[in-house]
Design a protein around this motif. Structure first.
Motif, PDB file in Angstrom:
ATOM      1  N   ASN A  92      -8.394  33.328   5.710  1.00 23.57           N
ATOM      2  CA  ASN A  92      -8.579  33.340   3.549  1.00 23.57           C
ATOM      3  C   ASN A  92      -7.612  32.360   3.322  1.00 23.57           C
ATOM      4  N   CYS A  93      -7.878  31.131   2.967  1.00 24.35           N
ATOM      5  CA  CYS A  93      -7.508  30.472   2.565  1.00 24.35           C
ATOM      6  C   CYS A  93      -7.892  29.537   1.176  1.00 24.35           C
ATOM      7  N   TRP A  94      -7.541  29.089   0.328  1.00 28.47           N
ATOM      8  CA  TRP A  94      -8.134  28.587  -0.655  1.00 28.47           C
ATOM      9  C   TRP A  94      -9.135  27.509  -0.726  1.00 28.47           C
ATOM     10  N   SER A  95      -9.882  26.871   0.441  1.00 22.17           N
ATOM     11  CA  SER A  95     -10.511  26.315   1.424  1.00 22.17           C
ATOM     12  C   SER A  95     -12.031  26.895   0.401  1.00 22.17           C
ATOM     13  N   TYR A  96     -12.103  27.739   0.712  1.00 18.61           N
ATOM     14  CA  TYR A  96     -13.402  28.628   0.480  1.00 18.61           C
ATOM     15  C   TYR A  96     -13.720  28.066  -1.041  1.00 18.61           C
ATOM     16  N   THR A  97     -12.766  27.703  -1.971  1.00 20.00           N
ATOM     17  CA  THR A  97     -12.922  27.217  -2.782  1.00 20.00           C
ATOM     18  C   THR A  97     -13.033  25.532  -3.039  1.00 20.00           C
ATOM     19  N   LYS A  98     -13.632  25.054  -2.688  1.00 18.02           N
ATOM     20  CA  LYS A  98     -13.421  23.948  -2.448  1.00 18.02           C
ATOM     21  C   LYS A  98     -14.455  23.117  -3.375  1.00 18.02           C
ATOM     22  N   ASP A  99     -15.378  23.805  -4.188  1.00 14.95           N
ATOM     23  CA  ASP A  99     -16.191  23.465  -5.162  1.00 14.95           C
ATOM     24  C   ASP A  99     -15.392  24.233  -6.292  1.00 14.95           C
ATOM     25  N   GLN A 100     -14.397  24.471  -6.428  1.00 10.33           N
ATOM     26  CA  GLN A 100     -13.711  25.340  -7.866  1.00 10.33           C
ATOM     27  C   GLN A 100     -12.612  24.199  -8.327  1.00 10.33           C
ATOM     28  N   PHE A 101     -12.438  23.393  -7.602  1.00 11.87           N
ATOM     29  CA  PHE A 101     -10.869  22.382  -7.937  1.00 11.87           C
ATOM     30  C   PHE A 101     -10.856  22.750  -9.151  1.00 11.87           C
TER      31      PHE A 101
END
Length: 573
Positions: free
Chosen positions: A8-17
């Motif tokens: 559960n890290c922010w890497s899931y949001t890599k397309d939400q910079f």
């Protein structure tokens, strides 16, 4: 698999910079808003503490004022204790403001600076990585378009060669030239394909590195930064509550002090203190004698022998008209606004005794203080005499002489006040009063005149309501003279010099005195409002001014009933 490993890290949001950038900026703004909230609360605490201190100071008793005198009552002392506790209570609010500033506002301000710098660094790395991958993508697209163009050029060159080779009219040299051109185009297309393939391989590697290594690491750092920020806000909120909680015990003590002060109020003690403070020492007036009425007789409009009313001002005419009856001493109002004479002769006997005793005690304290300082200087002089290197013994002598003079002066003051105190306690005549004239007339009329023959008759009320002490003989002489028909003959001999005028006065109110007498009498004289008179003797502190209407009519009027205009040069009437 990679996403499962990241958890559960922010890497899931890599397309939400961009969205993460907005979110972290919103977090910083929240910290700033909370810091501003604490700052305003601190300012409110400071302002509240200041207002509470000003309130406490405003109601503190003023020195040498009536409020300071009232502190002898338990209720007033309780109120003073409440004000002191309230002042301490205000101090706790200042402590709250100081702790909020030092433990939250200052710390958050420093943390915000660090947080902004860290966030800027992380997003700078993220933008750099994005620019890198975008640059590789552009190179890939460029090589792809070039490969496509070269392939099309090779196809067109091949088609042209084939047309030339099929045409029988074209020379062999032209056909060969077309064939070489087609081969060259095919070679360029092959090179472009190789270049495109290399760029594609590189881009895929960089893209994989970007989305699975660089960006996740950056976002992981941003996530940790954001979690630290949230944790820091939580700690600040806990500190915010602790700052208030820390002062509660002292605030409780302040409130307990107020409660204790309220419980210390003793109504009966205050009532006794009122009696002690205002006990005058007067004796109650005697009974009024019955005066029978007969034909041709006039009822005497005088006070009883033992009444403490002011015989001079019994029939005062008020500004609004009408006469006021003489008041018995329990109802006389003391309207004296000034500090009064030095010997406190304007006070009732008991109050005068207390004031004199208090004055003597204060002077004795000053004497003891001066003597202690003198003893200390004497010892210092002895040390200097034994050890000259420590100081000059002669340098102390002027101060010793000054102290000796001060002590002598204070001792003289004590003797003066002790003399006045002895007069009050022994009911002795006041030494400060000038001797009054007595004649044989007084001796002969003493038994028949209306006089105040007890000790209380020595105290009378002046027109402004203050008390003065006189020798009983003065009152007796004045009353006796005022009721003696032989008065004119007694003073017609001219054996006493006429007093010169020292100014003029105008009657502000009407005043009804005794029957106007001629000669140099010491009775009262009636005046009407607006009447002009000559002043022959100023008010000596007893509230009466001696005036003359003409050369044959003079007497005393209340000072408060006339407006005096003194002259620079003495003028005879």
């Amino acid at each position: 698999m990679m996403e499962e490993r990241m958890g559960n890290c922010w890497s899931y949001t890599k397309d939400q910079f961009d969205n993460l950038e907005k979110h972290t900026q919103s977090g910083i703004e929240f910290v700033e808003r909370y810091s501003k909230f604490v700052k305003e609360r601190s300012e409110i605490e400071i302002s509240y503490a200041k207002q509470i201190r000003n309130l406490s100071k405003k109601y503190q008793p003023k020195k040498n004022s009536r409020e300071e005198e009232e502190n002898k009552y338990t209720s007033c002392r309780a109120f003073l204790s409440t004000l002191n506790e309230l002042n301490d209570y205000a101090g706790q609010h200042e402590v709250i403001a100081e702790n909020l500033t030092s433990q939250i506002i200052t710390e958050l301000s420093r943390y915000l600076t660090e947080l902004k710098a860290e966030r800027k660094s992380h997003f700078h790395d993220g933008r750099k990585a994005q620019q890198q991958i975008e640059s590789l993508w552009k190179q890939l697209e460029s090589s792809k378009r070039r490969f496509e163009r070269d392939c099309k050029e090779a196809d067109r060159a091949q088609q042209y060669f084939e047309r030339m080779d099929a045409d029988i009219n074209v020379t062999k040299a032209d056909v060969e030239k077309a064939r070489q051109q087609a081969q060259m185009r095919h070679q360029i297309a092959a090179d472009s394909k190789t270049e495109y393939s290399n760029y594609l391989t590189k881009f895929n590697q960089e893209q994989n590195e970007h989305y699975y290594t660089l960006i996740p690491n950056i976002f992981q750092k941003l996530q940790e930064m954001e979690e630290r920020r949230i944790e820091r806000v939580g700690v600040s909120m806990k500190t915010y509550a602790d700052v208030d909680r820390e002062v509660l015990p002292i605030v409780g003590k302040c409130l307990d002090g107020m409660t204790k002060a309220a419980e210390s109020i003793e109504p009966k003690t205050d009532s006794k203190q009122v009696v002690e403070s205002y006990k005058s020492g007067f004796e109650p007036p005697g009974d009024v004698e019955f005066e029978d009425y007969g034909p041709g007789q006039t009822m005497k409009r005088t006070v009883s022998e033992t009444s403490l009313s002011n015989s001079r001002g019994e029939a005062k005419e008020r500004p609004g008209g009408g006469k006021s009856k003489g008041k018995l001493w329990p109802f006389i109002k003391n309207k004296n606004k000034g500090s009064g004479p030095e010997d406190f002769s304007h006070l009732p006997p008991e109050q005068r005794r207390k004031k004199l005793q208090a004055k003597i005690d204060d002077i004795n304290k000053d004497i003891q203080k001066e003597m202690d300082q003198k003893d200390a200087l004497t010892k210092m002089k002895g040390v200097y005499e034994k050890n000259p290197q420590m100081g000059d013994p002669a340098s102390v002598d002027p101060r010793l002489v000054e102290m000796a003079m001060n002590i002598e002066k204070l001792q003289s003051e004590v003797q003066k006040f002790e003399g006045w105190l002895a007069e009050v306690e022994g009911r002795l005549p006041s030494r400060s009063d000038p001797p009054r004239r007595q004649s044989g007339l007084y001796e002969s009329q003493n038994s028949n005149s209306t006089m105040v023959d007890n000790n209380c008759a020595q105290d009378r009320e002046s027109p402004d309501g203050s008390y003065t002490e006189e020798q009983s003989s003065e009152t007796q002489v004045k009353v006796a003279i005022a009721n003696t028909p032989e008065f004119d003959d007694e003073f017609d001999d001219g054996d006493e010099e006429t007093l010169p005028t020292i100014g003029t006065c105008k009657a502000v109110y009407s005043f009804e005195g005794n029957t106007p007498l001629t000669g140099h009498n010491e009775g009262t004289i009636s005046v009407t409002e607006g009447e002009l008179l000559f002043v022959i003797e100023q008010d000596k502190g007893d509230g009466w001014t001696r005036v003359r209407r003409n050369e044959e009519e003079e007497g005393y009027v209340p000072t408060s009933y006339v407006e005096v205009f003194l002259e620079t040069n003495t003028k005879d009437s």
